[in-house]
Design an enzyme around this catalytic site. Structure first.
Site, PDB file in Angstrom:
ATOM      1  N   LYS A 110       0.802  -1.234   0.000  1.00 52.77           N
ATOM      2  CA  LYS A 110       0.000   0.000   0.000  1.00 52.77           C
ATOM      3  C   LYS A 110       0.835   1.286   0.000  1.00 52.77           C
ATOM      4  O   LYS A 110       0.404   2.298  -0.537  1.00 52.77           O
ATOM      5  CB  LYS A 110      -0.961   0.008   1.190  1.00 52.77           C
ATOM      6  CG  LYS A 110      -2.093  -1.004   1.047  1.00 52.77           C
ATOM      7  CD  LYS A 110      -3.112  -0.856   2.159  1.00 52.77           C
ATOM      8  CE  LYS A 110      -4.158  -1.957   2.091  1.00 52.77           C
ATOM      9  NZ  LYS A 110      -5.221  -1.801   3.078  1.00 52.77           N
ATOM     10  N   ASP A 161      -9.922   2.971   2.594  1.00 53.23           N
ATOM     11  CA  ASP A 161     -10.031   2.225   3.857  1.00 53.23           C
ATOM     12  C   ASP A 161     -10.731   3.033   4.957  1.00 53.23           C
ATOM     13  O   ASP A 161     -11.623   2.522   5.642  1.00 53.23           O
ATOM     14  CB  ASP A 161      -8.643   1.799   4.350  1.00 53.23           C
ATOM     15  CG  ASP A 161      -8.050   0.677   3.517  1.00 53.23           C
ATOM     16  OD1 ASP A 161      -8.823  -0.135   2.976  1.00 53.23           O
ATOM     17  OD2 ASP A 161      -6.816   0.604   3.418  1.00 53.23           O
TER      18      ASP A 161
END
Ligand code: ATR
Length: 285
Positions: A69, A106
């Site tokens: 990420k 997220d």
């Protein structure tokens, strides 16, 4: 690339456990979108090359999961504000000019699950965020935006919590500390953002942090309850839930970015938790 079906993938290492292909196939069916979504396993040294090849061949978007990420930020020619604040990208979208937009869904996924699906009020409440890694960082700014009274970031390695709190200091009432310094304090909302649940471990937070009315959320999920959810219940918390909803909501937010339509998440969440009970899948996406 085959036919006119737009291509998507989730890239991770390992990635075989990922439930994203299942979730996105349900989103596609529900919204009548012709898309293909597959798993792409890429070790760190091949990540940039593999993803670049995918987009060069006409791919429209990828989700990025562990351990890529942070690295994924370098592929984006532009980052959304929330990806910049998270310091991580979990969604890349191809734009008309061929460049890539990097986003992070997220935090929005967590907030949607907490506030809409679970009906938790964060405003004016005290929040304890356990963990100071990438998962914790990604949700801090979206939580601050909900105007809690205070957010305390606590971590096994106290310095990481203090450093993370300092990064976001300008945005709201934020403190960082080790577990021991929590003694005697109870919180309205406790969110576990450590990777401890993935190995069945528990963060050694003092039990006094948990009250009967404390709402507990584990960003991890697995078959049945996670160790953290079980522990919170044992400590007397009436509401403790694993992160299935966050998983589905972050996926819906990625789907919206790519396809311009936000799918309904409730039926997908129901299908996913039912399927999970059969397959015993678990982890973090
Ligand atoms: P991620 O990107 O998933 O957040 P990470 O950056 O490796 O992964 O961070 C993992 C987090 O889980 C850290 O906060 C880590 O605590 P340390 O900084 O002290 O290592 C936390 N963690 C992992 N296992 C843990 C355990 N058994 N008890 C408490 N915290 C744990």
């Amino acid at each position: 690339m085959e036919g006119r079906v737009d291509q998507y993938a989730v890239v991770g290492h390992p990635v075989a456990h990922s439930l994203s292909p299942f979730i996105h196939s349900l989103f596609a069916r529900q919204t009548g979108q012709a898309v293909s979504y597959r798993l792409m396993d890429a070790p760190p040294e091949q990540f940039i090359e593999r993803v670049s090849e995918f987009f060069a061949a006409g791919g429209r978007g990828v989700n990025i999961t562990l351990p890529h990420k942070t690295r994924a930020m370098t592929l984006a020619s532009e980052l959304t504000e929330r990806a910049r604040l998270a310091g991580a990208v979990n969604t890349l979208a191809a734009r008309r000019d061929g460049t890539l937009l990097g986003d992070n869904t997220d935090g929005a996924g967590l907030v949607q699950d907490l506030t809409v699906n679970l009906g938790v009020r964060v405003r004016e409440r005290s929040v304890l965020l356990i963990g100071a890694g990438g998962a914790a960082r990604g949700v801090i700014a979206p939580l601050i935006a909900l105007a809690p009274r205070r957010i305390v970031i606590t971590n096994r390695t106290a310095e990481r919590a203090v450093a993370l709190a300092a990064v976001f200091a300008g945005l709201g009432a934020l403190e960082g500390c080790g577990f021991a310094e929590l003694a005697g304090q109870a919180f309205d909302i406790i969110i576990n953002a450590t990777s401890a649940s993935l190995t069945g471990e528990l963060p050694a937070v003092p039990a006094t942090a948990f009250a009967a009315d404390t709402f507990c959320y584990d960003m991890a999920y697995g078959r049945g309850d996670t160790a953290f959810v079980r522990w919170a219940r044992e400590l007397g918390c009436r509401r403790a839930v694993p992160g299935w909803g966050m998983l589905v909501e972050q996926a819906a937010e990625s789907f919206r970015l790519w396809r311009g339509v936000r799918p309904l998440t409730a039926p997908v969440l129901a299908a996913l938790t039912g399927r999970n009970a059969e397959l015993g899948a678990g982890g973090a996406d």
